[in-house]
Design a protein around this motif. Sequence first.
Motif, short mmCIF file in Angstrom:
data_model
loop_
_atom_site.label_atom_id
_atom_site.label_comp_id
_atom_site.label_asym_id
_atom_site.label_seq_id
_atom_site.Cartn_x
_atom_site.Cartn_y
_atom_site.Cartn_z
N ARG A 147 6.16 59.04 31.61
CA ARG A 147 5.48 58.81 30.30
C ARG A 147 5.20 57.16 29.86
NH1 ARG A 147 7.74 63.43 26.37
NH2 ARG A 147 8.97 62.53 27.09
N GLY A 148 6.12 56.42 30.02
CA GLY A 148 6.16 55.16 29.63
C GLY A 148 6.80 55.21 28.30
N ASP A 149 7.44 56.24 27.96
CA ASP A 149 8.67 56.19 26.88
C ASP A 149 10.04 54.93 27.52
OD1 ASP A 149 6.53 57.21 25.31
OD2 ASP A 149 7.33 59.33 25.83
N LEU A 150 10.68 54.55 26.44
CA LEU A 150 11.93 53.80 26.52
C LEU A 150 12.74 54.66 26.33
CD1 LEU A 150 12.33 50.69 27.43
CD2 LEU A 150 12.90 50.40 24.78
N GLN A 151 13.52 55.17 27.43
CA GLN A 151 14.66 56.04 27.52
C GLN A 151 16.20 55.25 27.82
OE1 GLN A 151 14.04 58.80 26.43
NE2 GLN A 151 11.72 59.14 26.02
N ARG A 152 16.80 55.75 28.00
CA ARG A 152 18.58 55.52 28.41
C ARG A 152 18.66 55.91 29.37
NH1 ARG A 152 23.30 56.63 23.75
NH2 ARG A 152 23.85 54.95 25.52
N TYR A 153 19.59 55.82 30.35
CA TYR A 153 19.79 55.53 31.47
C TYR A 153 20.75 54.93 31.64
CZ TYR A 153 15.47 56.81 33.11
OH TYR A 153 13.54 56.95 32.88
N LEU A 154 22.17 56.27 32.71
CA LEU A 154 23.24 56.27 33.08
C LEU A 154 23.00 55.86 34.69
CD1 LEU A 154 24.79 59.19 31.74
CD2 LEU A 154 25.15 56.89 30.71
N VAL A 155 23.49 54.35 34.49
CA VAL A 155 23.78 54.97 36.22
C VAL A 155 24.76 54.29 36.90
CG1 VAL A 155 23.59 51.40 37.12
CG2 VAL A 155 22.80 51.74 35.06
N MET A 156 24.08 55.47 38.08
CA MET A 156 25.27 56.03 39.53
C MET A 156 25.36 54.65 40.38
SD MET A 156 26.03 59.07 37.98
CE MET A 156 25.65 57.66 36.85
N ARG A 157 26.55 54.51 41.30
CA ARG A 157 26.36 53.53 42.04
C ARG A 157 25.95 53.08 43.18
NH1 ARG A 157 28.95 55.75 48.10
NH2 ARG A 157 26.47 54.86 48.36
N ASP A 158 24.41 54.33 43.17
CA ASP A 158 23.46 53.87 44.22
C ASP A 158 21.90 53.45 43.22
OD1 ASP A 158 23.18 56.50 43.33
OD2 ASP A 158 22.40 57.65 45.24
N THR A 159 22.46 53.26 41.76
CA THR A 159 21.03 53.43 41.10
C THR A 159 20.27 51.79 41.65
OG1 THR A 159 21.71 54.50 38.93
CG2 THR A 159 20.44 52.73 38.57
N ARG A 160 19.43 51.28 41.42
CA ARG A 160 18.49 49.70 41.67
C ARG A 160 17.78 49.80 40.65
NH1 ARG A 160 16.53 52.85 46.22
NH2 ARG A 160 14.33 53.67 45.56
N PHE A 161 18.64 48.64 40.51
CA PHE A 161 17.77 47.96 38.76
C PHE A 161 16.30 48.02 39.04
CE2 PHE A 161 17.05 43.95 37.05
CZ PHE A 161 17.54 44.20 35.88
N ARG A 162 15.69 47.78 39.91
CA ARG A 162 13.89 47.53 39.79
C ARG A 162 13.67 49.08 39.73
NH1 ARG A 162 13.85 42.98 38.33
NH2 ARG A 162 14.82 40.98 38.84
N ASP A 163 14.23 49.95 40.40
CA ASP A 163 13.84 51.57 40.04
C ASP A 163 15.26 52.66 38.95
OD1 ASP A 163 12.26 53.64 40.26
OD2 ASP A 163 13.11 54.31 42.39
N VAL A 164 15.24 52.17 38.56
CA VAL A 164 16.09 53.00 37.32
C VAL A 164 15.40 54.31 37.16
CG1 VAL A 164 16.86 53.02 35.14
CG2 VAL A 164 16.93 50.67 35.96
N GLN A 165 13.96 54.28 36.71
CA GLN A 165 13.39 56.06 36.86
C GLN A 165 13.54 56.80 37.45
OE1 GLN A 165 9.13 55.20 35.71
NE2 GLN A 165 8.93 57.82 36.56
N GLY A 166 13.51 56.10 39.20
CA GLY A 166 13.54 56.97 39.84
C GLY A 166 15.18 57.02 40.70
N THR A 167 16.10 56.32 40.44
CA THR A 167 17.82 56.64 40.46
C THR A 167 18.93 56.76 39.20
OG1 THR A 167 17.52 53.84 41.14
CG2 THR A 167 16.78 54.60 42.66
#
Length: 562
Positions: A147-167
């Motif tokens: 939705r375009g809102d700024l949210q917090r994410y936890l970074v897993m081993r396979d999280t991509r820096f350019r696709d935090v929302q999807g990974t």
Amino acid sequence: MLSPERACVNRPGLHVVLWLTLLSLSACAAVSTGEKGRAVRVRLDLAELASAHEGERHALLIGVNHYDDESWNDLRYPGKDAEDLGRALADPSRGGFHSVTVLSRPEQTTRAAVLEALRALAARPWRPKDVVVVYVSGHGTLARDARGDLQRYLVMRDTRFRDVQGTGLEMAALERELERLASRRRVLVLATCHSGTGKSLLPPAVLDELERTKAAFIPRPLEEDSRASLVLSASDWGEAAREDDALANDIYTHFFIQALDGRGDRNRDGAVSATEAHDWARRHTWTYTQGRQRPSARMMEVGADPVLLSGTLTRPGQPEVFSYSPRLEGFTLKVDGVDAGELPGGVALPEGKRKLGLHKGGELLWEDTVALQLGERRALDSLLSELAEGHRRTASLEVGALGFLDGRSRREVLPPTVMAGVGLRLGGVLLEQRLDVGVELVMGEGRQSLRLDVGGTVPVRHRAVMLGVTVGPSWEWGRLGVSTGPRVAALWLERSFQLDLLSQDERYLTVWPGWMGGVSWRVGARLVLEAKGQLLWAYVPVDGRTRVVGFGGLLLSGGYRF
């Protein structure tokens, strides 16, 4: 997986959901020290405490050290922190958890693997009194959701820096997984933060946006806006936490684990609760980092029996008072005139009557004497609410002088009169608690001389009774208070002329409009000194004629708030 034997202990209980955030950030620099990104009253006997804490304890601990995307720097101690915490929770002499699962190998720390572990956790046959602890340590970041809102994410081993929302693992998704559990005693431990340093690496676009955003609008941690009852953090929002090679842990987690060996048992009931462990770690982290890292806490609600992470309840604990409210952060709690520590946090006290006070910058915010009993936990916020809501009524004794403002009326109608009486002020009773109502009844009498048109100067005995009602707002700044508002007063006046040839009594009853203003000074929690001035427009009949004159006075009072 660590699978300790079942321990026959009373399990922690809590009738509301507790979310626990321990924000501990690890840096990757090869240095010795690196940066990482109402009153609840309890009066239960031991049997009731034991019954309230039945249930099993289980933990899922996740530590992510290594990342596929080189944009995320590898971390040093998250896996070890999870292992160390797991041993403490599994140890029968400490946590005594029924099961502890640690995920730290690369194949265990992908987004899919972590979600699968959470779903497996939810599939267990949970009971309402069971306790579940979920711990995640690794990178954190901020990113925009769909939705375009700024949210917090936890970074897993396979999280991509350019696709935090999807990974990445969105905090809301983690929250939803935990809400599926039937247990009502859930503890979420997040060893990550999003300040932009260390573990909390942020994309350049997000950093640029935050730098141009006023502080009041920077997104707060998601846990602070959830239905959590308790949020504990290894550092304050926007502040970097630290790890230390000498400790081989991040500093906060080291002291948090240390508290579980019994040193954190503040109230000496035989067990260490989540808040006790946090307060132990908070004080020692602050000292160890020389004030550079400030563990914080946010508490919206606390049940009668806190979540116990270690030990067994063997006796009712010492009374405790505490606050994790942002509005009291930085205040000093004094007990019987002695500093007991700076808030947020809690302290255990001997039972009995204790004089509690909150101070900041040399000013006293609140002070009261509170009776405390064994097994009792009192929230300072609730005590302040009791003061604000319960002590809005003030009964007072008043003394002062009233009289006409013009000299002619003082000479011919009524000389200045010393008055004494009682008053009652009801705070916040009108217009949605915005207006106070004050009532005063004062009276006085005297013997003086009046100058009459006929007869010259004659002796007179006079009596006056005034009943006044004031309606208006009031404000308080620390000890100082100000009140004002329109006033209506009824005056009954009796004059008795004592002459050799004439003995005559005159009586008047009139109602006057006017205005009153007052200034008060709070001596203690309940004692108040006040000075009130009033001005009335008086309609006075004298010798068949009606005069419109000013009438005023000053009243000094000592009141008791209840």
